[in-house]
Design a protein around this motif. Sequence first.
Motif, PDB file in Angstrom:
ATOM      1  N   MET A   1      -6.246  16.313 -19.792  1.00 27.45           N
ATOM      2  CA  MET A   1      -5.343  15.182 -19.751  1.00 27.45           C
ATOM      3  C   MET A   1      -5.727  14.288 -18.570  1.00 27.45           C
ATOM      4  N   THR A   2      -5.637  12.991 -18.746  1.00 30.09           N
ATOM      5  CA  THR A   2      -5.973  12.062 -17.674  1.00 30.09           C
ATOM      6  C   THR A   2      -4.863  12.009 -16.637  1.00 30.09           C
ATOM      7  N   SER A   3      -5.235  11.593 -15.454  1.00 31.34           N
ATOM      8  CA  SER A   3      -4.277  11.482 -14.351  1.00 31.34           C
ATOM      9  C   SER A   3      -3.285  10.346 -14.613  1.00 31.34           C
ATOM     10  N   MET A   4      -2.048  10.547 -14.175  1.00 38.89           N
ATOM     11  CA  MET A   4      -1.025   9.502 -14.278  1.00 38.89           C
ATOM     12  C   MET A   4      -1.173   8.464 -13.171  1.00 38.89           C
ATOM     13  N   GLN A   5      -1.854   8.816 -12.090  1.00 38.94           N
ATOM     14  CA  GLN A   5      -1.902   7.957 -10.908  1.00 38.94           C
ATOM     15  C   GLN A   5      -2.378   6.526 -11.191  1.00 38.94           C
ATOM     16  N   PRO A   6      -3.479   6.299 -11.910  1.00 33.63           N
ATOM     17  CA  PRO A   6      -3.887   4.901 -12.104  1.00 33.63           C
ATOM     18  C   PRO A   6      -2.870   4.097 -12.907  1.00 33.63           C
ATOM     19  N   TYR A   7      -2.188   4.739 -13.846  1.00 34.40           N
ATOM     20  CA  TYR A   7      -1.173   4.057 -14.644  1.00 34.40           C
ATOM     21  C   TYR A   7       0.033   3.680 -13.778  1.00 34.40           C
ATOM     22  N   LEU A   8       0.448   4.611 -12.933  1.00 35.32           N
ATOM     23  CA  LEU A   8       1.571   4.350 -12.032  1.00 35.32           C
ATOM     24  C   LEU A   8       1.191   3.290 -10.996  1.00 35.32           C
ATOM     25  N   LEU A   9      -0.028   3.354 -10.502  1.00 34.08           N
ATOM     26  CA  LEU A   9      -0.510   2.368  -9.531  1.00 34.08           C
ATOM     27  C   LEU A   9      -0.449   0.968 -10.130  1.00 34.08           C
ATOM     28  N   ARG A  10      -0.931   0.808 -11.361  1.00 34.87           N
ATOM     29  CA  ARG A  10      -0.891  -0.501 -12.025  1.00 34.87           C
ATOM     30  C   ARG A  10       0.544  -0.956 -12.262  1.00 34.87           C
ATOM     31  N   ALA A  11       1.406  -0.041 -12.676  1.00 30.07           N
ATOM     32  CA  ALA A  11       2.806  -0.395 -12.950  1.00 30.07           C
ATOM     33  C   ALA A  11       3.521  -0.846 -11.683  1.00 30.07           C
ATOM     34  N   VAL A  12       3.350  -0.121 -10.594  1.00 30.01           N
ATOM     35  CA  VAL A  12       4.017  -0.491  -9.342  1.00 30.01           C
ATOM     36  C   VAL A  12       3.437  -1.803  -8.814  1.00 30.01           C
ATOM     37  N   HIS A  13       2.123  -1.991  -8.942  1.00 26.33           N
ATOM     38  CA  HIS A  13       1.504  -3.254  -8.520  1.00 26.33           C
ATOM     39  C   HIS A  13       2.098  -4.417  -9.315  1.00 26.33           C
ATOM     40  N   GLU A  14       2.254  -4.253 -10.612  1.00 25.96           N
ATOM     41  CA  GLU A  14       2.834  -5.303 -11.447  1.00 25.96           C
ATOM     42  C   GLU A  14       4.284  -5.582 -11.046  1.00 25.96           C
ATOM     43  N   TRP A  15       5.050  -4.523 -10.783  1.00 29.17           N
ATOM     44  CA  TRP A  15       6.448  -4.688 -10.368  1.00 29.17           C
ATOM     45  C   TRP A  15       6.531  -5.453  -9.044  1.00 29.17           C
ATOM     46  N   ILE A  16       5.684  -5.098  -8.095  1.00 21.78           N
ATOM     47  CA  ILE A  16       5.674  -5.780  -6.794  1.00 21.78           C
ATOM     48  C   ILE A  16       5.320  -7.251  -6.979  1.00 21.78           C
ATOM     49  N   THR A  17       4.292  -7.521  -7.766  1.00 20.30           N
ATOM     50  CA  THR A  17       3.845  -8.893  -8.006  1.00 20.30           C
ATOM     51  C   THR A  17       4.916  -9.701  -8.736  1.00 20.30           C
ATOM     52  N   ASP A  18       5.524  -9.113  -9.762  1.00 25.59           N
ATOM     53  CA  ASP A  18       6.569  -9.813 -10.521  1.00 25.59           C
ATOM     54  C   ASP A  18       7.767 -10.183  -9.656  1.00 25.59           C
ATOM     55  N   ASN A  19       8.006  -9.442  -8.593  1.00 26.04           N
ATOM     56  CA  ASN A  19       9.122  -9.718  -7.684  1.00 26.04           C
ATOM     57  C   ASN A  19       8.711 -10.581  -6.497  1.00 26.04           C
ATOM     58  N   ASP A  20       7.517 -11.173  -6.576  1.00 30.40           N
ATOM     59  CA  ASP A  20       6.984 -12.058  -5.537  1.00 30.40           C
ATOM     60  C   ASP A  20       6.912 -11.386  -4.168  1.00 30.40           C
ATOM     61  N   PHE A  21       6.603 -10.079  -4.179  1.00 27.14           N
ATOM     62  CA  PHE A  21       6.373  -9.352  -2.939  1.00 27.14           C
ATOM     63  C   PHE A  21       4.874  -9.192  -2.719  1.00 27.14           C
ATOM     64  N   THR A  22       4.520  -8.621  -1.590  1.00 29.32           N
ATOM     65  CA  THR A  22       3.125  -8.434  -1.210  1.00 29.32           C
ATOM     66  C   THR A  22       2.757  -6.969  -1.368  1.00 29.32           C
ATOM     67  N   ALA A  23       1.790  -6.683  -2.234  1.00 34.78           N
ATOM     68  CA  ALA A  23       1.374  -5.305  -2.515  1.00 34.78           C
ATOM     69  C   ALA A  23       0.392  -4.805  -1.457  1.00 34.78           C
ATOM     70  N   TYR A  24       0.729  -3.664  -0.879  1.00 28.62           N
ATOM     71  CA  TYR A  24      -0.140  -2.995   0.091  1.00 28.62           C
ATOM     72  C   TYR A  24      -0.446  -1.600  -0.431  1.00 28.62           C
ATOM     73  N   ILE A  25      -1.662  -1.114  -0.136  1.00 24.50           N
ATOM     74  CA  ILE A  25      -1.992   0.267  -0.459  1.00 24.50           C
ATOM     75  C   ILE A  25      -2.444   0.985   0.812  1.00 24.50           C
ATOM     76  N   LEU A  26      -2.080   2.252   0.892  1.00 26.68           N
ATOM     77  CA  LEU A  26      -2.537   3.132   1.954  1.00 26.68           C
ATOM     78  C   LEU A  26      -3.656   3.966   1.350  1.00 26.68           C
ATOM     79  N   VAL A  27      -4.813   3.989   2.024  1.00 29.38           N
ATOM     80  CA  VAL A  27      -6.008   4.612   1.475  1.00 29.38           C
ATOM     81  C   VAL A  27      -6.581   5.636   2.443  1.00 29.38           C
ATOM     82  N   ASN A  28      -7.006   6.784   1.903  1.00 25.79           N
ATOM     83  CA  ASN A  28      -7.761   7.766   2.667  1.00 25.79           C
ATOM     84  C   ASN A  28      -9.193   7.256   2.723  1.00 25.79           C
ATOM     85  N   ALA A  29      -9.557   6.595   3.808  1.00 23.74           N
ATOM     86  CA  ALA A  29     -10.866   5.963   3.939  1.00 23.74           C
ATOM     87  C   ALA A  29     -12.002   6.974   4.031  1.00 23.74           C
TER      88      ALA A  29
END
Length: 122
Positions: A1-29
Amino acid sequence: MTSMQPYLLRAVHEWITDNDFTAYILVNADYEGCEVPREHVDNGNIILNISTTAVENLVLNNDSVDFNARFSGQQVNVFIPIPAVLAIYAQENGKGMSFQAEPEEQKAVSPPPKKPTLTLVE
């Protein structure tokens, strides 16, 4: 089964954008295959603004987050394997989602081949 993470990431990004907020991600560099501006890494992590006004050519696919952005005036291609994304949130209110590594996500993802660039020589 594929990971849910990329789907959730896209959904939350869309929600943030639709609400005219600024999307930030925290990354393990330090995650294998992660290509981020190392001078902005703090304690192995980097926080990146991935809003539509901050990046160009944003691609949120099932394997990676890929975009172009300017850091200290220099154009940089950023490549982040999905498992390296630790969280996504709205800068204005902190609402978003954090992620845990899933066992099948331990394999590294290779970045796409580098695109040729032109440099102005005076």
